[in-house]
Write a protein that holds these residues in place. Structure first.
Motif, PDB file in Angstrom:
ATOM      1  N   THR A 176     105.765 -36.087 -28.742  1.00 44.61           N
ATOM      2  CA  THR A 176     105.017 -35.941 -27.494  1.00 44.61           C
ATOM      3  C   THR A 176     105.848 -35.115 -26.532  1.00 44.61           C
ATOM      4  OG1 THR A 176     104.012 -38.123 -27.803  1.00 44.61           O
ATOM      5  CG2 THR A 176     103.836 -37.118 -25.618  1.00 44.61           C
ATOM      6  N   TRP A 177     105.320 -33.939 -26.181  1.00 45.16           N
ATOM      7  CA  TRP A 177     105.991 -33.098 -25.187  1.00 45.16           C
ATOM      8  C   TRP A 177     105.660 -33.636 -23.804  1.00 45.16           C
ATOM      9  CZ3 TRP A 177     104.018 -28.052 -22.798  1.00 45.16           C
ATOM     10  CH2 TRP A 177     105.039 -27.417 -22.082  1.00 45.16           C
TER      11      TRP A 177
ATOM     12  N   ASP B  39     106.717 -32.096 -20.979  1.00 44.63           N
ATOM     13  CA  ASP B  39     106.914 -30.928 -20.117  1.00 44.63           C
ATOM     14  C   ASP B  39     108.386 -30.523 -20.094  1.00 44.63           C
ATOM     15  OD1 ASP B  39     106.191 -28.788 -18.545  1.00 44.63           O
ATOM     16  OD2 ASP B  39     105.193 -29.989 -17.027  1.00 44.63           O
TER      17      ASP B  39
ATOM     18  N   ASN C 139     111.941 -29.666 -20.865  1.00 50.55           N
ATOM     19  CA  ASN C 139     112.775 -30.028 -22.012  1.00 50.55           C
ATOM     20  C   ASN C 139     112.513 -31.441 -22.523  1.00 50.55           C
ATOM     21  OD1 ASN C 139     114.501 -27.593 -21.993  1.00 50.55           O
ATOM     22  ND2 ASN C 139     115.209 -28.388 -20.034  1.00 50.55           N
TER      23      ASN C 139
ATOM     24  N   TRP D  94     110.981 -34.803 -24.213  1.00 49.67           N
ATOM     25  CA  TRP D  94     110.197 -35.172 -25.390  1.00 49.67           C
ATOM     26  C   TRP D  94     110.300 -36.667 -25.650  1.00 49.67           C
ATOM     27  CZ3 TRP D  94     107.389 -31.807 -28.502  1.00 49.67           C
ATOM     28  CH2 TRP D  94     107.561 -30.429 -28.224  1.00 49.67           C
TER      29      TRP D  94
ATOM     30  N   TYR E 128     116.899 -30.070 -32.778  1.00 49.22           N
ATOM     31  CA  TYR E 128     116.553 -29.860 -31.364  1.00 49.22           C
ATOM     32  C   TYR E 128     117.663 -29.084 -30.664  1.00 49.22           C
ATOM     33  CZ  TYR E 128     116.012 -30.974 -26.382  1.00 49.22           C
ATOM     34  OH  TYR E 128     115.911 -30.894 -25.004  1.00 49.22           O
TER      35      TYR E 128
ATOM     36  N   VAL F 268     112.574 -27.960 -32.821  1.00 46.81           N
ATOM     37  CA  VAL F 268     112.114 -27.965 -31.434  1.00 46.81           C
ATOM     38  C   VAL F 268     113.079 -27.100 -30.643  1.00 46.81           C
ATOM     39  CG1 VAL F 268     111.610 -29.360 -29.397  1.00 46.81           C
ATOM     40  CG2 VAL F 268     111.112 -30.267 -31.682  1.00 46.81           C
TER      41      VAL F 268
ATOM     42  N   THR G 113     109.832 -25.535 -26.749  1.00 48.19           N
ATOM     43  CA  THR G 113     110.288 -26.360 -25.649  1.00 48.19           C
ATOM     44  C   THR G 113     110.836 -25.457 -24.550  1.00 48.19           C
ATOM     45  OG1 THR G 113     111.551 -28.361 -25.074  1.00 48.19           O
ATOM     46  CG2 THR G 113     112.682 -26.707 -26.417  1.00 48.19           C
TER      47      THR G 113
ATOM     48  N   PRO H 229     101.408 -31.082 -22.191  1.00 47.84           N
ATOM     49  CA  PRO H 229     102.176 -32.271 -21.809  1.00 47.84           C
ATOM     50  C   PRO H 229     101.360 -33.551 -21.948  1.00 47.84           C
ATOM     51  CG  PRO H 229     102.561 -30.513 -20.238  1.00 47.84           C
ATOM     52  CD  PRO H 229     101.471 -30.033 -21.146  1.00 47.84           C
TER      53      PRO H 229
END
Length: 258
Positions: free
Chosen positions: A4-5, A7, A9, A11, A144, A164, A200, A243
């Protein structure tokens, strides 16, 4: 695996039955102390109600170790962090903080291995963390890095299932790219041959102000990256999300050939 992003940076990564909150900026303004130059605010605050098993911090800068957010979260949540980020949460009174130097690893509840690797350079002498997460039950892996600086050390861990990282450049005149994505996302995809790459460091529901904003320029698009991946015979899918969207990744076991 679910991502789940939240917004920028931030997560929420659900891996191996564990919920990992990464570089959270969920409430309040973002400030580096020079608001005339740059500041940001969220259109919508996103304090989450889910039980969090771990907070993972890649850098000690405010857009990764965000003080107003960290003050709102439960200080008893375990934290894994770069040395600079570890200092931030220790000063806030977090009770379980694991500091990872490059090459060191931590295992979360016998389900997820987290390995720190070199990430973004901050100034001339400091390199912060990127992370390689492995789901121990399946060996699925996620990498990431929030600024697009990828260490060649990564090559020894190929293939990696999910990346990511930024997929476009964010550049300043004379300075060049401060967020690297246009070429670096393709390069790291060649190294790791991921099944999926998720952008991201983008902005969606945030407002940016200050002198610097007038000069920042985005270079490249996700469509450009898709075209480059195809040209290089990579089947990696570039997934875009909004988001708050919880994205399920249907990962496939790799076929090992001798």
């Amino acid at each position: 695996m679910y991502l789940t992003w939240l917004d920028n940076n931030s997560w929420l990564m659900e891996i191996g039955g564990q919920s990992i909150l990464v570089d959270p900026w969920l409430v309040g303004e973002l400030s580096f102390g020079l608001d005339w130059l740059f500041k940001a605010s969220l259109k919508q605050e996103r304090l989450i109600s889910e039980d969090i098993d771990l907070i993972l911090l890649s850098q000690g800068l405010p857009d990764h170790a965000h003080l107003p957010t960290l003050k709102q979260l439960d200080r008893k949540i375990p934290v894994v962090a770069s040395p600079n980020a570890a200092k931030v949460v220790q000063e806030l009174g977090y009770t379980s903080v694991t500091c990872l130097e490059h090459g060191e690893s931590f295992t979360l509840n016998n389900q997820v291995e987290i390995r720190a690797l070199p990430g973004s350079p901050i100034g001339p002498t400091l390199t912060e963390n990127s992370y390689l997460l492995k789901e121990l039950a399946t060996n699925f892996t996620l990498y990431y890095e929030p600024h697009g600086y990828h260490s060649p050390q990564l090559k020894q861990f190929a293939p990696v299932d999910v990346i990511v990282t930024p997929t476009v450049d964010l550049a300043l005149p004379l300075v060049g790219a401060i967020i690297r994505g246009t070429n670096s996302a393709l390069e790291v995809s060649k190294w790791l041959e991921p099944q999926f790459i998720l952008p991201t460091a983008a902005k969606a529901d945030a407002i940016y102000e200050g002198l610097m904003v007038n000069f920042l320029k985005a270079v490249g698009t996700d469509e450009d990256l898709r075209a480059s991946l195809e040209k290089n015979n990579l089947t990696t899918q570039v997934l875009e999300s909004q988001p708050g969207d919880r994205v399920e990744l249907a990962l496939k076991k790799r076929v090992v050939t001798c």
